[in-house]
Design an enzyme around this catalytic site. Sequence first.
Site, PDB file in Angstrom:
ATOM      1  N   TYR A  50     -30.714 -49.895  -4.518  1.00  0.00           N
ATOM      2  CA  TYR A  50     -31.071 -50.447  -5.817  1.00  0.00           C
ATOM      3  C   TYR A  50     -31.305 -49.379  -6.878  1.00  0.00           C
ATOM      4  CZ  TYR A  50     -31.941 -54.688  -3.114  1.00  0.00           C
ATOM      5  OH  TYR A  50     -31.820 -55.769  -2.281  1.00  0.00           O
ATOM      6  N   HIS A  93     -27.541 -32.003   5.617  1.00  0.00           N
ATOM      7  CA  HIS A  93     -28.853 -32.266   6.220  1.00  0.00           C
ATOM      8  C   HIS A  93     -28.732 -33.299   7.333  1.00  0.00           C
ATOM      9  CE1 HIS A  93     -33.183 -31.665   5.943  1.00  0.00           C
ATOM     10  NE2 HIS A  93     -33.369 -32.966   6.099  1.00  0.00           N
ATOM     11  N   ARG A 134     -37.828 -26.252   7.686  1.00  0.00           N
ATOM     12  CA  ARG A 134     -38.288 -27.605   7.384  1.00  0.00           C
ATOM     13  C   ARG A 134     -39.550 -27.634   6.532  1.00  0.00           C
ATOM     14  NH1 ARG A 134     -38.639 -31.777  12.292  1.00  0.00           N
ATOM     15  NH2 ARG A 134     -36.464 -31.078  12.392  1.00  0.00           N
TER      16      ARG A 134
END
Length: 816
Positions: free
Chosen positions: A120, A76, A30
């Site tokens: 968007y 993931h 990570r």
Amino acid sequence: MDIGLVRQIDIESEMRVAYLDYAMSVIVARALPDARDGLKPVHRRVLFAMHDMGLRPTSAYKKSARIVGEVLGKYHPHGDAAVYETMARMAQDFSMRYPLVDGQGNFGSIDGDSPAAMRYTEARLARIAEEMLADIDKDTVDWIDNFDASLQEPQVLPARLPNLLLNGTSGIAVGMATNIPPHNLGEICDAIAYLIDRYDEYDDVAVADLMQFVKGPDFPTGGLILGREGIEAAYGTGHGRVVMRAVAQIEEMKGGRHRIVVSEIPYQINKATLVEKIAELVREDRIKDIADLRDETDRQGLAIVIELKRGAQPNSVLNRLYKYTPLQCTFGVNMLALVDGEPRVLPLKRALQVYIEHRRQVITRRSQFELDKARQRAHILEGLLVALANLDAVIQTIRESPSADTARDRLMQRFGLTEAQAQAILDLQLRRLAALERQKIEEEFAQIKATIAYLEDLLGDPRKIIGLVKQDVLDLKQKYGDARRTQIVADAAEHFAEEDLVAREHVLISITQRGYVKRVPINTYRAQSRGGRGVTGMATREEDAVQFLFTANTLDTVLYFTDRGKVYAEKAYRIPDSSRTGKGIPLINLINIAPNERVTAVVVMPSGNGGGFVTMLTRRGRIKRAHMAEFASVRPSGLIAITLEAGDELGWVTLTHGSEDIIIVTRHGQALRFTESSVRTMGRTASGVRAIRLRDDDAVAGMDVVRPDGELLVVTARGYAKRTPTAEYTAHSRHTAGMRTYSSRSLAATGPIVDVRVVSASDEIALISADGMVLRTPVSQISRQGRTARGTIAMRLREGDSIAAVALLTPGAPAS
């Protein structure tokens, strides 16, 4: 009630094991990047998923939500916010030195604004990101199962790009953290190439050798880095402290006020928070000289405008801003990354070595993959060539066979073919039997054999493989290299002197009455004939005029003497280089001069020269001589050079050597020559003695040192000039009226004397007018006349214009 199997455990042991498992998971999977490709797992998965989706730089953009879904569903298994923030950051040009994602839409701003919702925005891979994934389909890296073992994902990317150092990274793991700054691609590539050339002597390569190329971090937001000690420590040990500073300019406004314009800020600083911090300091009266604060950032670039109150000291305000705001802050370098799955602190040389070894392994595996493919193809082509050589027998064998399997077996038995070769013959299309197609097969076989020979030779010589690594990085520099954005300012306390970076050259420096200063190369103005109009030398304001024009070497120290008798010092190279018609910058950018203080004399102190004397003359005719050593170390706030009487001003300063004659000329044409030794040496704060007896309506026009066989050049306000041998001026006692050097009847036509210089026939001078016109002309073209003659026109002036300054263009000559 049956509660199942109960196992007794030691809670302390269980906590230790569980915590270590968690810690290693955070460290490895990570928070820390792999030293080979410089990526954390989430970054690697985003790039690979986009590659897998076909989002090339030339393809259409795809919705970010679709990309995030692909990453979550396949690789993931964490929150969508983490994936989207990761992808958005890789698209931010203020976060990444070389963005890996090409985003379309709002992906956040340097003000800390969050990216727009993923529904968007759209994205695709950036062109440079393809270098991270190049050859991934050629067995160049190891693959591991994804979270549910249904798919495979790369353990590391092939990474032709040295991404660890290029884009840097930051992350907090358990008990450790990483903070690697970004760097310039061209510098890193040059360092890698240098290290490869000396790979056999790897242990002998020092950090200083690599720092010939890698000057320091190169942040995407630009800015300045102060000093080199932190950089040297970071590159030598993996730990260091780099001081970053914003880039700011001081500009003049109307009404004698100034403003500070910040155009670049330190890396990872939130601009909106920075502006709020400055406003907070103003509200708390910790900085009292700020009148207005605006953020004028637009598409042209970043601009934080800080307007100051009348009478404020801009440099003082700027220094306080550096002290109390993030305009100056530090970047703590901690070059921690995973090497063979374990966290390691990497000095610069070790980081480059890890990259080189990774690329060598990638190229080796790629070459082996291509060799295996080539051998397989060559094997097939050999079978096809056998078939073409025995075409009729092959056709007959196939036609007599009851089935394809039987035909394959018979071909293998009759012609000694392998199963793969026999199957290729059966799959051969009839059109391939044409003569031209047969020739293509033969040519392809020859090419394949050459490829096999090249790959076998490559794999057998490690030097050639590492040579390909070098060629790759040089190609990257050629393709993606750009100029450094962050400038490194060497501090006086650092080992690396700033003067070492400055080219030694002769320059022409001009200062206007309103305090604008600039420098240009001395060859900017070509010589013209006497009486020419000159060329535009400075775009002055209508009410401004050039006051000083002098030559210097870039490494010389310029001493600025003011009307108040103070002196300030700064190196000539600190004056920004400008164009011939450029206005320059306010002098207040260089020295801490008070708002109502004017520079009235300038002296160039040659570098490395601490001998001699500084001779000063006031407008009322007082003269003083002090040792040059008195001005060897001038503090930023200035020093008192001479104590003045009420109403007097310091007007002229020149360098002398102890045994010279000084000549003083007044505006109305009186000249006095006397020996320098008649003025005793005084302390720095002394007020001097009388030099020349002046009439009530007269004043000093200039002063210079008499040179052997020299001539006195006299220039008047309306452009008249003459030169007279200094031998015609006999020496007198100090504090006398002297003798005439200009006809009093001519002053009405020529204007008063504005400046004088002691010259020789081989010199050149530059005349500059109040309107900014410059005429450079040889002294030999100016008429030699008697002591009381009026002279001839040296520079034709426009209506209302007048001569403002004269410069002697002899390198190393004293300037005033």
